[in-house]
Design a protein around this motif. Structure first.
Motif, mmCIF file in Angstrom:
data_model
loop_
_atom_site.group_PDB
_atom_site.id
_atom_site.type_symbol
_atom_site.label_atom_id
_atom_site.label_comp_id
_atom_site.label_asym_id
_atom_site.label_seq_id
_atom_site.Cartn_x
_atom_site.Cartn_y
_atom_site.Cartn_z
ATOM 1 N N TYR A 35 18.810 36.763 -7.964
ATOM 2 C CA TYR A 35 18.732 37.391 -6.653
ATOM 3 C C TYR A 35 20.053 37.170 -5.917
ATOM 4 C CZ TYR A 35 13.616 37.248 -7.238
ATOM 5 O OH TYR A 35 12.334 37.409 -7.687
ATOM 6 N N GLN A 37 21.285 36.940 -1.788
ATOM 7 C CA GLN A 37 20.758 36.816 -0.429
ATOM 8 C C GLN A 37 21.860 37.097 0.567
ATOM 9 O OE1 GLN A 37 19.311 32.892 0.776
ATOM 10 N NE2 GLN A 37 17.660 33.873 1.916
ATOM 11 N N GLY A 40 20.067 39.180 7.004
ATOM 12 C CA GLY A 40 19.286 40.324 7.452
ATOM 13 C C GLY A 40 18.679 41.163 6.351
ATOM 14 N N LEU A 41 19.004 40.844 5.098
ATOM 15 C CA LEU A 41 18.491 41.645 3.980
ATOM 16 C C LEU A 41 17.541 40.874 3.086
ATOM 17 C CD1 LEU A 41 21.743 43.518 2.914
ATOM 18 C CD2 LEU A 41 19.841 44.403 4.278
ATOM 19 N N GLY A 42 17.366 39.605 3.347
ATOM 20 C CA GLY A 42 16.473 38.818 2.512
ATOM 21 C C GLY A 42 17.012 38.652 1.106
ATOM 22 N N LEU A 43 16.116 38.435 0.179
ATOM 23 C CA LEU A 43 16.483 38.276 -1.232
ATOM 24 C C LEU A 43 16.295 39.607 -1.953
ATOM 25 C CD1 LEU A 43 14.711 34.898 -1.809
ATOM 26 C CD2 LEU A 43 17.094 35.298 -2.387
ATOM 27 N N GLN A 45 16.563 41.485 -5.729
ATOM 28 C CA GLN A 45 16.616 41.160 -7.143
ATOM 29 C C GLN A 45 17.717 41.946 -7.839
ATOM 30 O OE1 GLN A 45 13.182 42.132 -9.681
ATOM 31 N NE2 GLN A 45 13.180 39.981 -10.299
ATOM 32 N N GLY A 58 16.940 45.004 -11.677
ATOM 33 C CA GLY A 58 16.198 44.845 -10.443
ATOM 34 C C GLY A 58 16.578 45.945 -9.472
ATOM 35 N N ASP A 59 16.659 45.601 -8.203
ATOM 36 C CA ASP A 59 16.956 46.607 -7.180
ATOM 37 C C ASP A 59 18.440 46.852 -6.965
ATOM 38 O OD1 ASP A 59 14.181 45.213 -5.428
ATOM 39 O OD2 ASP A 59 14.246 47.127 -6.499
ATOM 40 N N LEU A 88 25.278 34.945 -1.441
ATOM 41 C CA LEU A 88 24.635 33.730 -1.934
ATOM 42 C C LEU A 88 23.687 34.144 -3.046
ATOM 43 C CD1 LEU A 88 24.087 30.699 -1.660
ATOM 44 C CD2 LEU A 88 22.440 31.236 0.148
ATOM 45 N N PHE A 90 20.925 33.336 -6.142
ATOM 46 C CA PHE A 90 19.897 32.410 -6.607
ATOM 47 C C PHE A 90 19.356 32.855 -7.956
ATOM 48 C CE2 PHE A 90 19.311 29.550 -3.165
ATOM 49 C CZ PHE A 90 19.651 30.263 -2.025
ATOM 50 N N GLN A 105 7.579 31.081 -8.446
ATOM 51 C CA GLN A 105 8.980 31.168 -8.877
ATOM 52 C C GLN A 105 9.691 29.904 -8.405
ATOM 53 O OE1 GLN A 105 11.381 34.523 -9.503
ATOM 54 N NE2 GLN A 105 9.983 35.879 -8.450
ATOM 55 N N PHE A 107 13.218 28.213 -7.768
ATOM 56 C CA PHE A 107 14.580 28.656 -7.492
ATOM 57 C C PHE A 107 15.594 27.546 -7.727
ATOM 58 C CE2 PHE A 107 14.308 32.861 -5.575
ATOM 59 C CZ PHE A 107 12.956 32.975 -5.333
#
Lengths: 116, 111
Positions: A35, A37, A40-43, A45, A58-59, A88, A90, A105, A107
């Motif tokens: 992922y 990070q 403002g966008l979160g995690l 994938q 993933g996305d 960042l 993960f 999950q 991390f």
């Protein structure tokens, strides 16, 4: 101790210089994932792997590569890093990703990457 | 595209106060998880809810999954400075092996 480890924890590099972030888990988990990070966008994938030699996008997979040659390792490769990949990162693992979708999950501690 | 929206984005409260964080979507999820992330660390799972209407309690934290499995809430009673962190909800569906994360709620509990 059961854990997910990532290396390096911090990395400053320049545009275009290939880099690899390693991820390793000692829990014999089948499923591993990367992922990024961003504020403002979160995690989000990047890639995931259901098992050895099985990976899928993933996305946000553009600009990244992964491999899963062994069950415990899932490196993230940036062939030609660009500043928009400053983030960042993960790595995570879970026992399986079955249809119940209830696995925990686990991390890693994160890798802070800066691309100049 | 499945999205999870969390609100509020930021919350600063005094120790002892109560608070609720919301996680909403227009999509149905088969399960929803809540994670807490502290600075310099990866997210850590707090709870998983799988049944519409389900309520789970973890000490001072109460988690609820909406009846239609499209939303969830996290309520903290008598918040403490140790509750400070980034709270993330994450949804999964039976048709995908991906976990969709919300953008997070950053909580600061002042002593």
């Amino acid at each position: 101790e059961a854990q997910v480890t990532q290396n390096p924890r911090y990395l400053i590099t320049v545009t275009g210089k290939k880099l690899t972030v390693t991820c390793s888990q000692n829990m014999n988990h089948e499923y591993m994932s990367w992922y990024r990070q961003d504020p403002g966008l979160g995690l989000r994938q990047i890639y995931y792997s259901m098992n050895v030699e099985v990976t899928d996008k993933g996305d946000v997979p553009e600009g990244y590569k992964v491999s899963r040659k062994e069950k415990r390792n899932f490196p993230l490769i940036l062939e030609s890093p660009s500043p928009n990949q400053t983030s960042l990162y993960f790595c995570a693992s879970s026992p399986s990703r079955g249809r119940t979708s209830t696995d925990t999950q686990y991390f890693g501690p994160g890798t802070r990457l800066t691309v100049l | 595209t499945q999205l999870l929206e969390q609100s509020p984005q930021f919350l600063s409260i005094q120790e002892g106060e109560n608070l609720t964080v919301y996680c909403n979507s227009s999509s149905v999820f088969s399960s929803l998880q809540w994670y807490r992330q502290e600075p310099g660390e990866g997210p850590v799972l707090l709870v998983t809810v799988v049944t519409g209407g389900e309520v789970k309690k973890l000490k001072r934290l109460t988690f609820q999954f909406g009846d239609a499995r499209k939303d969830s809430s996290l309520h903290i009673t008598a918040a403490q400075p140790g509750d400070t962190g980034l709270y993330l909800c994450a949804g999964a569906t039976d048709s995908s092996y991906k976990l969709i994360f919300g953008s997070g709620t950053r909580l600061l509990v002042r002593p």
